[in-house]
Motif scaffolding. Sequence first.
Motif, short mmCIF file in Angstrom:
data_model
loop_
_atom_site.label_atom_id
_atom_site.label_comp_id
_atom_site.label_asym_id
_atom_site.label_seq_id
_atom_site.Cartn_x
_atom_site.Cartn_y
_atom_site.Cartn_z
N GLU A 1 0.74 -1.19 0.04
CA GLU A 1 -0.06 -0.06 0.03
C GLU A 1 0.69 1.28 -0.04
N HIS A 2 2.19 1.03 0.28
CA HIS A 2 3.15 2.01 0.59
C HIS A 2 3.75 2.54 -1.00
N ILE A 3 4.24 1.38 -1.77
CA ILE A 3 4.93 1.56 -2.99
C ILE A 3 4.66 0.32 -3.91
N ASN A 4 4.68 0.75 -5.20
CA ASN A 4 4.47 -0.15 -6.25
C ASN A 4 5.78 -1.13 -6.49
N ILE A 5 5.91 -2.26 -5.87
CA ILE A 5 7.09 -2.87 -5.93
C ILE A 5 6.84 -4.43 -6.53
N PHE A 6 5.66 -4.54 -7.27
CA PHE A 6 5.54 -6.06 -7.99
C PHE A 6 6.26 -6.29 -8.77
N GLN A 7 6.88 -5.56 -9.71
CA GLN A 7 7.97 -5.93 -10.67
C GLN A 7 9.19 -6.60 -9.94
N GLU A 8 9.59 -5.95 -8.75
CA GLU A 8 10.72 -6.38 -8.31
C GLU A 8 10.49 -7.76 -7.47
N PHE A 9 9.26 -8.04 -6.98
CA PHE A 9 8.69 -9.39 -6.50
C PHE A 9 8.76 -10.31 -7.68
N TYR A 10 8.51 -9.94 -8.62
CA TYR A 10 8.48 -11.01 -9.98
C TYR A 10 9.80 -11.51 -10.33
N ASP A 11 10.79 -10.22 -10.33
CA ASP A 11 12.12 -10.75 -10.65
C ASP A 11 12.90 -11.39 -9.69
N LEU A 12 12.39 -11.37 -8.45
CA LEU A 12 13.27 -12.29 -7.26
C LEU A 12 12.78 -13.44 -7.05
N LEU A 13 11.33 -13.71 -7.29
CA LEU A 13 10.68 -14.98 -7.14
C LEU A 13 11.07 -16.00 -8.12
N LYS A 14 11.30 -17.07 -7.59
CA LYS A 14 11.62 -18.28 -8.44
C LYS A 14 10.22 -18.56 -9.18
N ASP A 15 10.49 -18.99 -10.48
CA ASP A 15 9.18 -19.45 -11.26
C ASP A 15 8.08 -20.31 -10.56
N ASP A 16 8.52 -21.14 -9.70
CA ASP A 16 7.72 -21.76 -9.07
C ASP A 16 7.52 -21.32 -7.60
N GLY A 17 7.85 -20.24 -7.19
CA GLY A 17 7.62 -19.48 -5.96
C GLY A 17 6.34 -19.06 -5.74
N GLU A 18 6.38 -18.42 -4.18
CA GLU A 18 5.00 -17.85 -4.02
C GLU A 18 5.14 -16.59 -3.37
N LEU A 19 4.38 -15.61 -3.50
CA LEU A 19 4.12 -14.40 -3.05
C LEU A 19 3.09 -14.35 -2.11
N MET A 20 3.46 -13.81 -0.86
CA MET A 20 2.70 -13.61 0.24
C MET A 20 2.49 -12.27 0.71
N LEU A 21 0.96 -11.99 0.55
CA LEU A 21 0.91 -10.23 1.07
C LEU A 21 -0.21 -9.90 1.91
N THR A 22 -0.05 -8.79 2.69
CA THR A 22 -1.33 -8.28 3.06
C THR A 22 -1.39 -6.97 3.03
N THR A 23 -2.41 -6.24 2.77
CA THR A 23 -2.82 -4.95 2.54
C THR A 23 -4.07 -4.56 2.90
N PRO A 24 -4.08 -3.32 3.22
CA PRO A 24 -5.92 -2.78 3.45
C PRO A 24 -6.60 -2.83 2.20
N MET A 25 -8.04 -3.23 2.61
CA MET A 25 -9.12 -2.99 1.38
C MET A 25 -8.84 -1.55 0.99
N PRO A 26 -8.86 -1.13 -0.04
CA PRO A 26 -8.65 0.29 -0.46
C PRO A 26 -9.61 1.01 0.03
N HIS A 27 -10.91 0.46 -0.31
CA HIS A 27 -12.19 1.21 0.27
C HIS A 27 -12.39 1.53 1.84
N MET A 28 -11.54 0.46 2.62
CA MET A 28 -11.83 0.79 3.95
C MET A 28 -10.59 1.48 4.70
N ASP A 29 -9.56 1.53 3.93
CA ASP A 29 -8.52 2.48 4.63
C ASP A 29 -8.42 3.47 5.39
#
Length: 166
Positions: A86-114
């Motif tokens: 929610e602070h910064i768009n770093i999805f490309q960095e996650f994609y680059d660092l994650l193995k092809d069969d890896g898993e990304l785990m995220l938590t973030t506020p619901m935008p409409h409930m922030d």
Amino acid sequence: MPILSTYAQKKKLKYFLKDIDKSSRILEVGSGSQWLGKYMRENGYINYIGLDISPPADIVGDIRMWKQLGLESKSFDYIIAFEVVEHINIFQEFYDLLKDDGELMLTTPMPHMDWLLEIFEKIGLNQERTSPHDNLVYLKKLKQFEPIELKNMALLSQWGKFKKAV
């Protein structure tokens, strides 16, 4: 620690760590107070690395500079980012660092409930934000990742496990 934050930490441990092999290579982005890293190390996770823009992290720096920080492309089985995207768009960095069969785990506020979370912070029920929420996103709309599992927590927060999109 505020009551809602403490409760959420316990739930995150149970939900996200249950299927992770303790020898997996894990990068936590936004390791902050080190609560997750401390738990993982005390419970036998041997390849955990915490990254944050300020100490006390294993690697201190900006994930957008991952090459300069000595991290390697496609080198992590899991990337964990609790309350970071929610602070910064770093999805490309996650994609680059994650193995092809890896898993990304995220938590973030619901935008409409922030707005409600801001109130909870002001009255001391929730941990105060460290920087503005300038990048609120709905996890079901990510382009580079496909959901393995998505969960809404009390209509306030989104929790998700993702794999790379094909």
